[in-house]
Enzyme design. Structure first.
Site, short mmCIF file in Angstrom:
data_model
loop_
_atom_site.label_atom_id
_atom_site.label_comp_id
_atom_site.label_asym_id
_atom_site.label_seq_id
_atom_site.Cartn_x
_atom_site.Cartn_y
_atom_site.Cartn_z
CB SER A 169 -24.59 -30.58 -1.50
OG SER A 169 -23.22 -30.52 -2.10
CE LYS A 170 -20.87 -35.74 4.93
NZ LYS A 170 -20.84 -34.96 6.18
NE ARG A 171 -20.61 -32.61 -4.20
CZ ARG A 171 -21.32 -31.88 -4.82
NH1 ARG A 171 -21.09 -30.99 -5.69
NH2 ARG A 171 -22.63 -32.46 -5.09
CD GLN A 172 -22.76 -26.51 -1.09
OE1 GLN A 172 -23.54 -26.60 -0.35
NE2 GLN A 172 -23.00 -26.38 -2.35
#
Ligand code: GLU
Length: 492
Positions: free
Chosen positions: A259-262
């Site tokens: 996901s974008k958070r990583q």
């Protein structure tokens, strides 16, 4: 029947690399089967609309070379449609959905539901608290035609739901998953038309896939759970369902969904950092699919020839940025220096090494510099980490080893000898470097690291780096002399 597949993104602002892979597999399968690859925009969720997202998505696909045969493209700044099954943008197909829902209402496969949001929320809360699956309880199923007409006349808001039969197994086959069977007891009466008159994804996707003649639905596994509803919709319409293919998720190193958070997950992130499109495509093709042999480097043409849905794996593929860097480094090395320089210039300008004008004036010099450091790059943005040695005017030892080397007894003798060679030389190139260092070796008796390292430190400030002879060539006469003079007068 000729193969027709589609990639159906919702334009939400950026292109996840998982979407690039879905698009790529659709494209490759179409190529392999001599079929058509269609790009359809699924924009019926107006609340998620993002300005410029469609253009950004089309740009990313064009960059990657995943080009569609039918759908929307941008020509001269304007969106145009290619193909005869359009419109290819769902928000332009609202009349079609209105028409199609009538058929289902008439045959009893769909029904009006006037329940308020409050009632639905309370129902779901209660079900959750009781440990049951949240679902609509079918209250409005039994409304008579007169009751429906009266509520509509009174201006009550409503949705239209799918009328699922009770306790029926819905079965379909999936090329990756095999046979899948789900009982309607575990499904919900899905909303097909929302209160704003727009279709939900589930309704639009079935209507459009059918009307666009889609033979294979190749999409991410997050949609697998919705497929039984879609299959039942095909049955309700009396249409044949397509062949399904649900692709495994792309996972991070912790085996969780990427996901974008990583960090970088958007194609745009990789474009900005300077990954080459053929490298990203090559790498992403291998996350979830494997060839019969151990080949790792594939051109698009080879992928088109070798790809098969049968070799798509069931388990998620791990996105390994080190592997991507390895593939990208391979393509950078293979690329012409001009190509890498052109991609590098914006990074050099942004980091303040040069201006746009200087980049053009000193283009050939920059090209020789890129040739020296190209093989150190995993992606183009890293260029700024490697070019420092070519732009500095004052040498400083950059590490302890370099500082130690500058203290060496022979430093002055060595540098004087080198100055002599430089001054005598007509051409300073890599061959000069090689010859001069050999001669100095003979004259001083110093060899190996005792010879190369002090020279390297004196002209770069570093004890390690690219090939010394190539550095000598790129720096040229004036730079070499002034750097060595500086070292002699300030550091020895
Ligand atoms: N619009 C859906 C998405 O954004 C498409 C899913 C499908 O391919 O059916 O992923």
């Amino acid at each position: 029947m000729s193969v027709r597949v589609r990639f159906a993104p919702s334009p939400t602002g950026f292109v996840h690399i998982g979407s690039l892979r879905t698009a790529l597999y659709n494209y490759l399968f179409a190529k392999k089967k001599d079929g058509k690859y269609i790009l359809r925009i699924e924009d019926t969720d107006q609340s998620r609309f993002v300005e410029g997202a469609i253009e950004g998505m089309l740009k990313a696909m064009e960059w990657a070379g995943v080009n569609h045969d039918e759908g929307v493209t941008i020509k001269d700044g304007e969106p145009v449609e290619l193909g005869e099954y359009g419109p290819y943008v769902q928000s332009q197909r609202l009349e079609i959905y209105q028409e199609k829902i009538k058929t289902l209402l008439e045959s009893g496969h769909a029904y009006h539901c006037f329940c308020s949001k409050e009632r639905i929320d309370a129902l779901r809360e209660g079900q959750k608290a009781a440990g049951e699956m949240p679902r609509y309880d079918g209250l409005c199923k039994s409304l008579s035609a007169e009751e429906i007409a009266a509520k509509k006349a009174a201006g009550e808001s409503f949705v239209i739901r799918l009328n699922l039969p009770q306790n029926r197994d819905i079965a379909f086959s999936d090329i990756v998953r095999g046979n899948v069977v789900v009982n309607t007891a575990d499904m919900d009466d899905q909303v097909l038309i929302k209160s704003d008159g727009f279709p939900t994804y589930h309704f639009a996707v079935v209507v459009d896939d059918h009307l666009m003649g889609i033979t294979h639905v190749i999409r991410g596994e997050e949609w697998l759970i919705s497929t039984p509803k879609h299959v039942y919709l095909y049955e309700a319409f009396g249409w044949p369902a397509p062949q399904y293919v649900h692709l495994p998720n792309i996972l991070n190193a912790d085996k969780k969904k990427l996901s974008k958070r990583q960090g970088d997950v958007a194609v745009e992130d990789f474009m900005k950092k300077g990954y080459l499109p053929e490298a990203l495509v090559n790498y992403i093709a291998l996350v979830g699919w494997s060839p019969e042999d151990n080949q790792e480097i594939f051109s698009m043409a080879e992928l088109e020839e070798k790809f098969s849905l049968e070799r798509v794996s069931k388990s998620g593929g791990v996105f390994d940025v080190n592997k991507l860097n390895w593939v990208n480094a391979h393509y950078i090395k293979e690329s012409a220096d001009e190509r890498i320089l052109d991609l590098a210039i914006p990074h050099l300008v942004a980091a303040g090494f040069i201006t746009e004008v200087e980049a053009q004036e000193r283009y050939d010099w920059l090209k020789s510099m890129i040739a020296v450091i190209k093989e150190k790059l995993s992606y183009i943005a890293e260029v700024t980490d490697h070019v420092g040695i070519f732009f500095k005017t004052e040498i400083k030892p950059e590490d302890e080893e370099a500082a130690e080397i500058l203290k060496g007894e022979q430093m002055n003798t060595l540098l004087d000898a080198f100055i002599g060679k430089i001054q005598e030389a007509e051409v300073i190139d890599a061959a000069f470097g090689k010859k001069a260092l050999k001669e100095i070796q003979k004259e001083t008796g110093l060899k190996g690291p005792q010879l190369f390292k002090p020279i390297r430190v004196a002209i770069t400030g570093q004890s390690h780096g690219p090939d010394i002879n190539q550095i000598i060539e790129v720096l040229g006469k004036q730079n070499l002399l002034s750097r060595i003079e500086y070292v002699k007068s300030h550091l020895l």
